[in-house]
Design a protein around this motif. Sequence first.
Motif, PDB file in Angstrom:
ATOM      1  N   LEU A  47       0.814  -1.214   0.000  1.00  0.00           N
ATOM      2  CA  LEU A  47       0.000   0.000   0.000  1.00  0.00           C
ATOM      3  C   LEU A  47       0.845   1.260   0.000  1.00  0.00           C
ATOM      4  CD1 LEU A  47      -2.795  -1.028   2.496  1.00  0.00           C
ATOM      5  CD2 LEU A  47      -2.979  -0.762   0.042  1.00  0.00           C
ATOM      6  N   GLY A  48       1.803   1.316   0.903  1.00  0.00           N
ATOM      7  CA  GLY A  48       2.609   2.525   1.048  1.00  0.00           C
ATOM      8  C   GLY A  48       3.408   2.855  -0.194  1.00  0.00           C
ATOM      9  N   LEU A  49       4.118   1.871  -0.721  1.00  0.00           N
ATOM     10  CA  LEU A  49       4.933   2.113  -1.906  1.00  0.00           C
ATOM     11  C   LEU A  49       4.060   2.414  -3.121  1.00  0.00           C
ATOM     12  CD1 LEU A  49       7.857   2.175  -2.837  1.00  0.00           C
ATOM     13  CD2 LEU A  49       7.669  -0.235  -3.399  1.00  0.00           C
ATOM     14  N   GLY A  50       2.914   1.752  -3.207  1.00  0.00           N
ATOM     15  CA  GLY A  50       1.998   2.030  -4.313  1.00  0.00           C
ATOM     16  C   GLY A  50       1.503   3.460  -4.293  1.00  0.00           C
ATOM     17  N   TYR A  51       1.137   3.954  -3.125  1.00  0.00           N
ATOM     18  CA  TYR A  51       0.664   5.341  -3.018  1.00  0.00           C
ATOM     19  C   TYR A  51       1.781   6.343  -3.272  1.00  0.00           C
ATOM     20  CZ  TYR A  51      -3.966   4.118  -1.351  1.00  0.00           C
ATOM     21  OH  TYR A  51      -5.232   3.623  -1.248  1.00  0.00           O
ATOM     22  N   ILE A  52       2.981   6.032  -2.831  1.00  0.00           N
ATOM     23  CA  ILE A  52       4.114   6.933  -3.083  1.00  0.00           C
ATOM     24  C   ILE A  52       4.377   7.044  -4.581  1.00  0.00           C
ATOM     25  CG2 ILE A  52       6.620   7.157  -2.831  1.00  0.00           C
ATOM     26  CD1 ILE A  52       6.256   6.013   0.020  1.00  0.00           C
ATOM     27  N   LEU A  53       4.408   5.898  -5.265  1.00  0.00           N
ATOM     28  CA  LEU A  53       4.647   5.924  -6.708  1.00  0.00           C
ATOM     29  C   LEU A  53       3.494   6.592  -7.460  1.00  0.00           C
ATOM     30  CD1 LEU A  53       6.181   2.376  -7.196  1.00  0.00           C
ATOM     31  CD2 LEU A  53       7.367   4.577  -7.172  1.00  0.00           C
ATOM     32  N   PHE A  54       2.271   6.376  -7.014  1.00  0.00           N
ATOM     33  CA  PHE A  54       1.110   7.021  -7.636  1.00  0.00           C
ATOM     34  C   PHE A  54       1.213   8.537  -7.484  1.00  0.00           C
ATOM     35  CE2 PHE A  54      -3.352   8.445  -7.478  1.00  0.00           C
ATOM     36  CZ  PHE A  54      -3.743   8.052  -8.752  1.00  0.00           C
ATOM     37  N   THR A  55       1.611   9.000  -6.304  1.00  0.00           N
ATOM     38  CA  THR A  55       1.754  10.435  -6.065  1.00  0.00           C
ATOM     39  C   THR A  55       2.858  11.024  -6.935  1.00  0.00           C
ATOM     40  OG1 THR A  55       1.019  10.114  -3.805  1.00  0.00           O
ATOM     41  CG2 THR A  55       2.147  12.172  -4.281  1.00  0.00           C
ATOM     42  N   LYS A  56       3.960  10.313  -7.064  1.00  0.00           N
ATOM     43  CA  LYS A  56       5.050  10.797  -7.928  1.00  0.00           C
ATOM     44  C   LYS A  56       4.592  10.864  -9.382  1.00  0.00           C
ATOM     45  CE  LYS A  56       8.432  11.369  -5.087  1.00  0.00           C
ATOM     46  NZ  LYS A  56       8.970  12.689  -4.844  1.00  0.00           N
ATOM     47  N   GLY A  57       3.801   9.887  -9.810  1.00  0.00           N
ATOM     48  CA  GLY A  57       3.299   9.892 -11.175  1.00  0.00           C
ATOM     49  C   GLY A  57       2.330  11.031 -11.438  1.00  0.00           C
ATOM     50  N   LEU A  58       1.586  11.426 -10.418  1.00  0.00           N
ATOM     51  CA  LEU A  58       0.632  12.528 -10.579  1.00  0.00           C
ATOM     52  C   LEU A  58       1.324  13.870 -10.805  1.00  0.00           C
ATOM     53  CD1 LEU A  58      -2.108  11.733  -7.921  1.00  0.00           C
ATOM     54  CD2 LEU A  58      -2.246  11.488 -10.386  1.00  0.00           C
ATOM     55  N   GLU A  59       2.561  13.974 -10.383  1.00  0.00           N
ATOM     56  CA  GLU A  59       3.282  15.237 -10.561  1.00  0.00           C
ATOM     57  C   GLU A  59       3.504  15.548 -12.042  1.00  0.00           C
ATOM     58  OE1 GLU A  59       6.864  14.785  -8.324  1.00  0.00           O
ATOM     59  OE2 GLU A  59       5.827  14.921  -6.397  1.00  0.00           O
ATOM     60  N   ASN A  60       3.593  14.518 -12.881  1.00  0.00           N
ATOM     61  CA  ASN A  60       3.889  14.721 -14.298  1.00  0.00           C
ATOM     62  C   ASN A  60       2.704  14.398 -15.209  1.00  0.00           C
ATOM     63  OD1 ASN A  60       6.570  15.325 -13.620  1.00  0.00           O
ATOM     64  ND2 ASN A  60       7.071  13.168 -13.542  1.00  0.00           N
ATOM     65  N   THR A  61       1.532  14.216 -14.645  1.00  0.00           N
ATOM     66  CA  THR A  61       0.359  13.835 -15.422  1.00  0.00           C
ATOM     67  C   THR A  61      -0.650  14.981 -15.422  1.00  0.00           C
ATOM     68  OG1 THR A  61       0.690  11.576 -14.657  1.00  0.00           O
ATOM     69  CG2 THR A  61      -1.430  12.077 -15.621  1.00  0.00           C
ATOM     70  N   PRO A  62      -1.223  15.272 -16.577  1.00  0.00           N
ATOM     71  CA  PRO A  62      -2.251  16.324 -16.624  1.00  0.00           C
ATOM     72  C   PRO A  62      -3.450  15.946 -15.738  1.00  0.00           C
ATOM     73  CG  PRO A  62      -1.556  15.700 -18.842  1.00  0.00           C
ATOM     74  CD  PRO A  62      -0.921  14.752 -17.901  1.00  0.00           C
ATOM     75  N   PRO A  63      -4.127  16.920 -15.159  1.00  0.00           N
ATOM     76  CA  PRO A  63      -5.216  16.637 -14.212  1.00  0.00           C
ATOM     77  C   PRO A  63      -6.342  15.766 -14.776  1.00  0.00           C
ATOM     78  CG  PRO A  63      -4.622  18.949 -14.100  1.00  0.00           C
ATOM     79  CD  PRO A  63      -3.859  18.347 -15.232  1.00  0.00           C
ATOM     80  N   VAL A  64      -6.732  15.986 -16.014  1.00  0.00           N
ATOM     81  CA  VAL A  64      -7.833  15.200 -16.591  1.00  0.00           C
ATOM     82  C   VAL A  64      -7.397  13.743 -16.754  1.00  0.00           C
ATOM     83  CG1 VAL A  64      -9.313  14.907 -18.610  1.00  0.00           C
ATOM     84  CG2 VAL A  64      -8.864  17.193 -17.715  1.00  0.00           C
ATOM     85  N   SER A  65      -6.200  13.522 -17.240  1.00  0.00           N
ATOM     86  CA  SER A  65      -5.692  12.156 -17.404  1.00  0.00           C
ATOM     87  C   SER A  65      -5.555  11.466 -16.050  1.00  0.00           C
ATOM     88  CB  SER A  65      -4.334  12.169 -18.097  1.00  0.00           C
ATOM     89  OG  SER A  65      -4.446  12.686 -19.391  1.00  0.00           O
ATOM     90  N   ALA A  66      -5.055  12.187 -15.059  1.00  0.00           N
ATOM     91  CA  ALA A  66      -4.907  11.607 -13.726  1.00  0.00           C
ATOM     92  C   ALA A  66      -6.251  11.206 -13.143  1.00  0.00           C
ATOM     93  CB  ALA A  66      -4.203  12.603 -12.802  1.00  0.00           C
ATOM     94  N   SER A  67      -7.255  12.048 -13.341  1.00  0.00           N
ATOM     95  CA  SER A  67      -8.585  11.738 -12.835  1.00  0.00           C
ATOM     96  C   SER A  67      -9.163  10.514 -13.527  1.00  0.00           C
ATOM     97  CB  SER A  67      -9.497  12.942 -13.038  1.00  0.00           C
ATOM     98  OG  SER A  67     -10.805  12.633 -12.632  1.00  0.00           O
ATOM     99  N   LEU A  68      -9.014  10.433 -14.838  1.00  0.00           N
ATOM    100  CA  LEU A  68      -9.523   9.284 -15.582  1.00  0.00           C
ATOM    101  C   LEU A  68      -8.805   7.992 -15.184  1.00  0.00           C
ATOM    102  CD1 LEU A  68     -10.031  10.792 -19.131  1.00  0.00           C
ATOM    103  CD2 LEU A  68     -11.787   9.926 -17.587  1.00  0.00           C
ATOM    104  N   ILE A  69      -7.499   8.060 -15.052  1.00  0.00           N
ATOM    105  CA  ILE A  69      -6.731   6.875 -14.670  1.00  0.00           C
ATOM    106  C   ILE A  69      -7.116   6.421 -13.272  1.00  0.00           C
ATOM    107  CG2 ILE A  69      -4.416   6.053 -14.110  1.00  0.00           C
ATOM    108  CD1 ILE A  69      -3.425   7.821 -16.443  1.00  0.00           C
TER     109      ILE A  69
END
Length: 65
Positions: A32-54
């Motif tokens: 859980l922890g590592l998954g959320y950390i990587l997800f948060t790092k990925g959100l930094e470089n993803t446009p908001p609409v794409s992040a919401s859809l994903i």
Amino acid sequence: MSALIGLPGLVRETDFSAASISCVVVLGVFQLGLGYILFTKGLENTPPVSASLIATLEPISIRFW
């Protein structure tokens, strides 16, 4: 809901050794922890609409794999 479903299995469990409890804790932290950390790092470089859809479609699409 998970706790409610898992409660009967917990009642029947007889092995509450330190090794089994530590395995559950370690798996929880890394899964859980590592998954959320990587997800948060990925959100930094993803446009908001794409992040919401994903974030919305990923749990739904897992069911169909």
